[in-house]
Design an enzyme around this catalytic site. Structure first.
Site, PDB file in Angstrom:
ATOM      1  N   LYS A  57       0.833  -1.207   0.000  1.00 42.55           N
ATOM      2  CA  LYS A  57       0.000   0.000   0.000  1.00 42.55           C
ATOM      3  C   LYS A  57       0.870   1.261   0.000  1.00 42.55           C
ATOM      4  O   LYS A  57       0.630   2.191  -0.766  1.00 42.55           O
ATOM      5  CB  LYS A  57      -0.910  -0.047   1.237  1.00 42.55           C
ATOM      6  CG  LYS A  57      -1.823   1.127   1.424  1.00 42.55           C
ATOM      7  CD  LYS A  57      -2.944   0.779   2.380  1.00 42.55           C
ATOM      8  CE  LYS A  57      -2.628   0.985   3.841  1.00 42.55           C
ATOM      9  NZ  LYS A  57      -2.481   2.389   4.249  1.00 42.55           N
ATOM     10  N   ARG A  84      -8.329  12.814  11.940  1.00 39.47           N
ATOM     11  CA  ARG A  84      -6.882  12.541  12.080  1.00 39.47           C
ATOM     12  C   ARG A  84      -6.061  13.828  11.989  1.00 39.47           C
ATOM     13  O   ARG A  84      -6.370  14.728  11.213  1.00 39.47           O
ATOM     14  CB  ARG A  84      -6.470  11.504  11.036  1.00 39.47           C
ATOM     15  CG  ARG A  84      -7.205  10.194  11.341  1.00 39.47           C
ATOM     16  CD  ARG A  84      -6.792   9.075  10.478  1.00 39.47           C
ATOM     17  NE  ARG A  84      -5.405   8.711  10.671  1.00 39.47           N
ATOM     18  CZ  ARG A  84      -4.760   7.864   9.885  1.00 39.47           C
ATOM     19  NH1 ARG A  84      -5.379   7.313   8.861  1.00 39.47           N
ATOM     20  NH2 ARG A  84      -3.497   7.571  10.117  1.00 39.47           N
ATOM     21  N   SER A  91       7.500   9.935  11.361  1.00 43.87           N
ATOM     22  CA  SER A  91       6.400   9.648  10.448  1.00 43.87           C
ATOM     23  C   SER A  91       6.873   9.705   9.005  1.00 43.87           C
ATOM     24  O   SER A  91       7.332  10.737   8.528  1.00 43.87           O
ATOM     25  CB  SER A  91       5.266  10.659  10.648  1.00 43.87           C
ATOM     26  OG  SER A  91       4.398  10.640   9.536  1.00 43.87           O
ATOM     27  N   ASP A 150       2.306  -0.638  11.996  1.00 47.29           N
ATOM     28  CA  ASP A 150       1.122  -1.195  11.331  1.00 47.29           C
ATOM     29  C   ASP A 150       0.883  -2.666  11.688  1.00 47.29           C
ATOM     30  O   ASP A 150      -0.190  -3.206  11.409  1.00 47.29           O
ATOM     31  CB  ASP A 150       1.254  -1.059   9.807  1.00 47.29           C
ATOM     32  CG  ASP A 150       1.138   0.401   9.365  1.00 47.29           C
ATOM     33  OD1 ASP A 150       0.607   1.224  10.135  1.00 47.29           O
ATOM     34  OD2 ASP A 150       1.584   0.714   8.242  1.00 47.29           O
ATOM     35  N   ARG A 192      -6.321   2.725  17.985  1.00 46.93           N
ATOM     36  CA  ARG A 192      -6.042   1.280  17.981  1.00 46.93           C
ATOM     37  C   ARG A 192      -5.738   0.728  19.361  1.00 46.93           C
ATOM     38  O   ARG A 192      -5.930  -0.472  19.592  1.00 46.93           O
ATOM     39  CB  ARG A 192      -4.917   0.958  16.990  1.00 46.93           C
ATOM     40  CG  ARG A 192      -5.415   1.033  15.559  1.00 46.93           C
ATOM     41  CD  ARG A 192      -4.391   0.595  14.522  1.00 46.93           C
ATOM     42  NE  ARG A 192      -5.010   0.654  13.195  1.00 46.93           N
ATOM     43  CZ  ARG A 192      -4.335   0.769  12.055  1.00 46.93           C
ATOM     44  NH1 ARG A 192      -3.018   0.826  12.068  1.00 46.93           N
ATOM     45  NH2 ARG A 192      -4.984   0.821  10.908  1.00 46.93           N
ATOM     46  N   ARG A 205      -7.214  -2.818   9.784  1.00 42.88           N
ATOM     47  CA  ARG A 205      -6.267  -3.705  10.475  1.00 42.88           C
ATOM     48  C   ARG A 205      -6.901  -4.352  11.706  1.00 42.88           C
ATOM     49  O   ARG A 205      -6.517  -5.437  12.115  1.00 42.88           O
ATOM     50  CB  ARG A 205      -4.980  -2.970  10.829  1.00 42.88           C
ATOM     51  CG  ARG A 205      -4.239  -2.470   9.579  1.00 42.88           C
ATOM     52  CD  ARG A 205      -2.781  -2.196   9.809  1.00 42.88           C
ATOM     53  NE  ARG A 205      -2.255  -1.301   8.778  1.00 42.88           N
ATOM     54  CZ  ARG A 205      -1.876  -1.679   7.559  1.00 42.88           C
ATOM     55  NH1 ARG A 205      -1.956  -2.940   7.185  1.00 42.88           N
ATOM     56  NH2 ARG A 205      -1.416  -0.795   6.691  1.00 42.88           N
TER      57      ARG A 205
HETATM   58  C1  S3P Z   1       2.806   5.057   6.110  1.00 47.05           C
HETATM   59  C2  S3P Z   1       3.407   5.463   7.270  1.00 47.05           C
HETATM   60  C3  S3P Z   1       2.879   5.148   8.601  1.00 47.05           C
HETATM   61  C4  S3P Z   1       1.933   3.953   8.533  1.00 47.05           C
HETATM   62  C5  S3P Z   1       0.908   4.099   7.449  1.00 47.05           C
HETATM   63  C6  S3P Z   1       1.598   4.199   6.106  1.00 47.05           C
HETATM   64  C7  S3P Z   1       3.385   5.457   4.823  1.00 47.05           C
HETATM   65  O1  S3P Z   1       2.160   6.255   9.089  1.00 47.05           O
HETATM   66  O2  S3P Z   1       1.296   3.764   9.783  1.00 47.05           O
HETATM   67  O3  S3P Z   1       0.057   2.966   7.432  1.00 47.05           O
HETATM   68  O4  S3P Z   1       2.991   4.898   3.780  1.00 47.05           O
HETATM   69  O5  S3P Z   1       4.265   6.323   4.837  1.00 47.05           O
HETATM   70  P1  S3P Z   1       2.896   7.497   9.810  1.00 47.05           P
HETATM   71  O6  S3P Z   1       3.714   8.197   8.814  1.00 47.05           O
HETATM   72  O7  S3P Z   1       1.765   8.352  10.327  1.00 47.05           O
HETATM   73  O8  S3P Z   1       3.706   6.897  10.920  1.00 47.05           O
END
Ligand code: S3P
Length: 440
Positions: free
Chosen positions: A27, A131, A175, A327, A358, A400
């Protein structure tokens, strides 16, 4: 959104997990490929693009801005074809862009939108509208972006595209979405844009930008990008999603008997902490056929279990490991109670602002299944050697949570009912079909 709140799945206890499966395209990587090939010059072909609703949201946002795409069959596999319009070729959207349930779409795409010569709006579903967005608004504003949000925090975002200036930005929260947002804005900014991470997060954006020809350097936790170089179309392959494979790895580890092969899974070192954690806890997982494709490692996994023999040990997830497994924590919370020593999760306040809170939704559903759990502000603890009782589960619309508790249901005697199970389609529409193929 392909989400049906009334959907229900009934899942009974299973003794064995056998088979050979493939999981959908990653994804995270699919989002990046769709956005970056849209602003590249020429036609790109993407093999194994995620089938999840989130990645369709990204495609439809790009389509609203004039990027056409199509699907074609080649050698029995589906390819996504994207007609890139170049860095400056996007068209002003006439409607609010709909990111659906997808935090990655809204956060990363905002970096591109902030630099366009037109205004735009981007929002999503009820969960996305709760969010936090100030984490991307702060660095984008520091680059000169004009961006507004509901109560200065929540979608929809109103973005008035501006000429941007490069910044040197130390991320306050680890992040990858925020890092990517700033790097994408940096493709358009005057001078150099530098992002410093407190903990190294998934580096899919950096790898993809390099593949498409951007002027990017990275070393340790620091990434630098300079504007000026056009992105060039490429033919790309998306590896299988390890975060989706995680559900079946855990299903196999919990079963009395299991021998499961999962083909072509992405094993990029910034994503593969799950395997180290599981193997470190005593799981029997082998990597077969490791190869490098488009700058990334792809391998086939084989997992075996004999619960009549030893259980996995369990363990502690904290600090950098929490960020690396963020995740996978929902499904590890299912393995925890049947492990020898249980599972402790710390430093995981981010879990509270995912597709659901979560920590709360894991604890609520574990309690429903008669599993003891202690909740903390930024984590939880589940003692080991517990048993699941069949129960009614509420996914709270979180993909999830729906999938993790479907795996828990396999370990209970009797039938569990997963409410709002269709949430799984956000990342894995084929999840229930594949689950039914491998359980006995
Ligand atoms: C992601 C980063 C993560 C992850 C999300 C996908 C990404 O989030 O939890 O499912 O594709 O960069 P955060 O950047 O908020 O940690």
């Amino acid at each position: 959104m392909n989400q049906d709140v009334s959907s229900v799945e009934r899942i009974s206890g299973a003794k064995a997990v056998y088979g050979a499966i493939a999981v959908p395209g990653d994804k995270s990587i699919s989002h990046r490929y769709a956005m970056l090939t849209s602003i590249a010059e020429g036609q790109s072909r993407i093999l194994n693009y995620s089938t999840g609703a989130d990645c369709r949201s990204t495609l439809s946002c790009m389509e609203v801005m004039g990027v056409s795409h199509g699907f074609a069959e080649r050698d029995g596999r589906t390819e996504l074809i994207i007609h890139g319009r170049g860095l400056r070729g996007l068209e002003p959207p006439l409607v609010c862009l709909n990111a659906g349930n997808s935090g990655s779409t809204i956060r990363m795409l905002s970096g591109i939108l902030a630099a366009q010569k037109f205004p735009s709006e981007i929002g999503g579903d009820e969960s996305l509208s709760k969010r936090p967005m100030s984490r991307i608004m702060a660095p984008l504003r520091a680059m000169g972006a004009h961006i507004g949000a509901t109560n200065e925090e929540f979608p929809p975002l109103a973005i008035n595209g501006q000429p941007l200036e490069g910044i040197d930005y130390a991320l306050p929260v680890a992040s990858a979405q925020v890092k990517s947002c700033v790097l994408l804005a940096g493709l358009y900014a005057y001078g150099e844009t530098v992002v410093r991470e407190p903990i190294r997060t998934r580096d899919h954006t950096e790898i993809a930008l390099r593949e498409l020809g951007a002027d990017l350097e990275s070393s340790g936790n620091v990434v630098k990008v300079r504007a000026g170089k056009p992105l060039k179309a490429r033919n790309l392959i998306v590896p299988g999603d390890l975060s989706s494979a995680a559900f079946f790895l855990v299903a196999a580890l919990m079963a009395k008997e299991a021998d499961l092969v999962i083909a072509n899974v992405g094993l990029n070192p910034t994503r593969a902490a799950l395997l180290d954690f599981l193997v470190g806890a005593g799981a029997q997982i082998k990597i077969l056929n490791l190869e490098q494709v488009n700058g990334k490692l792809i391998g086939t996994l084989q997992v075996r279990s004999s619960q009549s023999g030893t259980r996995v040990r369990g363990g502690v997830i904290e600090g950098a490991l929490t960020a690396a497994l963020i995740d996978e924590i929902p499904v590890l919370a299912i393995l925890g109670p049947v492990s020898e020593q249980g599972l402790v999760v710390r430093d995981a306040g981010e879990l509270r602002v995912k597709e659901s809170d979560r920590i709360a939704t894991i604890a609520e559903n574990l309690n429903r299944m008669d599993v003891r759990v202690t909740v903390h502000a930024d984590g939880f603890e589940v003692p080991g050697k517990q048993k699941f009782r069949a129960a009614e589960i509420d996914s709270h619309g979180d993909h999830r949570i729906a999938m993790a508790f479907s795996i828990a249901a396999l370990a209970a005697e009797g039938e569990s009912v997963i409410h709002n199970a269709a949430a799984a389609s956000v990342s894995y529409p084929e999840f229930y079909a594949t689950l039914r193929e491998i359980i006995q």
